[in-house]
Design a protein around this motif. Sequence first.
Motif, PDB file in Angstrom:
ATOM      1  N   SER A  49      39.014  34.983  33.438  1.00 20.82           N
ATOM      2  CA  SER A  49      39.818  35.191  34.652  1.00 20.82           C
ATOM      3  C   SER A  49      39.587  34.043  35.635  1.00 20.82           C
ATOM      4  O   SER A  49      38.503  33.919  36.225  1.00 20.82           O
ATOM      5  CB  SER A  49      39.469  36.521  35.319  1.00 20.82           C
ATOM      6  OG  SER A  49      40.124  36.643  36.571  1.00 20.82           O
ATOM      7  N   ILE A 182      44.549  40.107  38.665  1.00 22.29           N
ATOM      8  CA  ILE A 182      44.015  40.519  37.357  1.00 22.29           C
ATOM      9  C   ILE A 182      44.817  41.697  36.808  1.00 22.29           C
ATOM     10  O   ILE A 182      45.127  41.764  35.609  1.00 22.29           O
ATOM     11  CB  ILE A 182      42.524  40.885  37.495  1.00 22.29           C
ATOM     12  CG1 ILE A 182      41.705  39.637  37.856  1.00 22.29           C
ATOM     13  CG2 ILE A 182      42.002  41.512  36.215  1.00 22.29           C
ATOM     14  CD1 ILE A 182      40.252  39.926  38.142  1.00 22.29           C
ATOM     15  N   ASN A 185      47.968  40.422  35.412  1.00 20.46           N
ATOM     16  CA  ASN A 185      47.719  39.752  34.143  1.00 20.46           C
ATOM     17  C   ASN A 185      47.579  40.771  33.014  1.00 20.46           C
ATOM     18  O   ASN A 185      48.122  40.585  31.922  1.00 20.46           O
ATOM     19  CB  ASN A 185      46.465  38.893  34.258  1.00 20.46           C
ATOM     20  CG  ASN A 185      46.174  38.092  32.994  1.00 20.46           C
ATOM     21  OD1 ASN A 185      45.759  38.646  31.997  1.00 20.46           O
ATOM     22  ND2 ASN A 185      46.382  36.786  33.059  1.00 20.46           N
ATOM     23  N   ARG A 190      50.866  37.093  33.117  1.00 28.34           N
ATOM     24  CA  ARG A 190      49.648  36.267  33.133  1.00 28.34           C
ATOM     25  C   ARG A 190      49.611  35.271  34.290  1.00 28.34           C
ATOM     26  O   ARG A 190      48.545  34.862  34.734  1.00 28.34           O
ATOM     27  CB  ARG A 190      49.532  35.519  31.804  1.00 28.34           C
ATOM     28  CG  ARG A 190      49.353  36.437  30.614  1.00 28.34           C
ATOM     29  CD  ARG A 190      49.093  35.655  29.346  1.00 28.34           C
ATOM     30  NE  ARG A 190      48.924  36.535  28.195  1.00 28.34           N
ATOM     31  CZ  ARG A 190      48.615  36.110  26.962  1.00 28.34           C
ATOM     32  NH1 ARG A 190      48.475  34.806  26.737  1.00 28.34           N
ATOM     33  NH2 ARG A 190      48.471  36.986  25.979  1.00 28.34           N
ATOM     34  N   ASP A 193      47.356  35.781  37.634  1.00 29.85           N
ATOM     35  CA  ASP A 193      45.912  35.493  37.788  1.00 29.85           C
ATOM     36  C   ASP A 193      45.685  34.144  38.472  1.00 29.85           C
ATOM     37  O   ASP A 193      44.987  34.077  39.487  1.00 29.85           O
ATOM     38  CB  ASP A 193      45.224  35.535  36.422  1.00 29.85           C
ATOM     39  CG  ASP A 193      43.723  35.362  36.547  1.00 29.85           C
ATOM     40  OD1 ASP A 193      43.066  36.257  37.121  1.00 29.85           O
ATOM     41  OD2 ASP A 193      43.199  34.313  36.088  1.00 29.85           O
TER      42      ASP A 193
END
Length: 429
Positions: A49, A182, A185, A190, A193
């Motif tokens: 992350s 997060i 994501n 995605r 993030d």
Amino acid sequence: MPYSNYDNLAASSEALDKHAVARHSTWVSIWVNVVLTTAQIVIGIVARSQALIADGIHSLSDIVSDFVVLAASRGSARAPDADHPYGHNRYENAASLFLGVILVVVGAGMLWRGIERLLHPEDIPEVHTIALVVAVIVLVSKEGLFRYMLRAAQRVRSAMLVANAWHARSDALSSLVVACGILGNLAGYRILDPLAAALVGLMIGRTGWKFGWNALQDLIDRGVDDATTVTIREHLLATPGVRAIDMLRTRRMGDEIVVDVHILVDARLSVSEGHYIAEQARTAVMREPQILDVLVHVDPESDTKGTALQPWPARTAVAGAAEVLCRANALALHDVKLHFLNNGLEADVIVDGLHEPARPDAQVAGRESIMEPASQTVADALAARFGLRHVRVLRVTGETSAASGAPGPSAADLTTSPAKAAAAGPAAD
């Protein structure tokens, strides 16, 4: 003339309490951030992350800033010395500026890294669920730390600790953004993030700019806010004897305030009474807890009139001439009082009268008739020589002392001679 005992200032119970609270709350922040930073960076790497790693770097900057706060608190607690007669309070301003610079640099770096990742979305990996768990834990921890530090800072009225507390709140907000990124994501978006990482960097940079700018303004002697200025003016104008405020300036020394004021009083007051009024005005303002010192200057008239800047004759010259004139006219000079008012110079020449027992009215009237021409001569000559606007010759007719009965001039015993010289017109008393 010193107004405050600066040697005892740093040793006051309030100052000691302030620095003790600063040390305790800052050490709590340090240990919390050590634990959170370790968890964020380690889990961020494992869970892939970018946002969590960025938030971990932010927490790392908090540790650095906390040590800066500790150093500043220790430095500002030092007692005043010969080189720093006002103390070392501006260590706090310098620390706040340094904190601001750190935050701007960290925020800019995180923003740049986030933008780089956004430009290459194909390289953005899917994060692990554990990253969301850590982000939520960090969010709750940072919000709790903020509330604890803000209460401590408000209790001791420390701007530096308030800034550090809001730094913790900015961490909580950034952790909220990270958690959202997060979560997005994990939901398949995605790009959220690294977008969260960039937003965190922007928030950190904005916070750093705000703190740094305010600290810089205080270091270059920015005045206090309008509400505080109004409060100071109210204290001054409520002081008996203060007619108006001719000039008021303020500046900050750390969390403290230094005041420089010119007050207008009755132009005919004695120096001692003017000083007494100034001390009363200063005491009234010093009741405010943030006031470090007040310098009060007493003005008989506004400085904008420029009376004090004109080339008037020296007191020794006027008094010497008055003594010679009095002696030549069979008068004993007691005192000379000069009044620099309304772009003019006036003089009160006080002479000693006879001290024999009271005489019948006719005799007293005869004596006055002898005194008056002599007084007029002294007044006319003195006015003509120095260009005085107004000269009064006053005579001491009795002397009493309420404390001991010993001789001493009494204002009630001064009588005005009809001798007046008007070189530039009558004075406006």
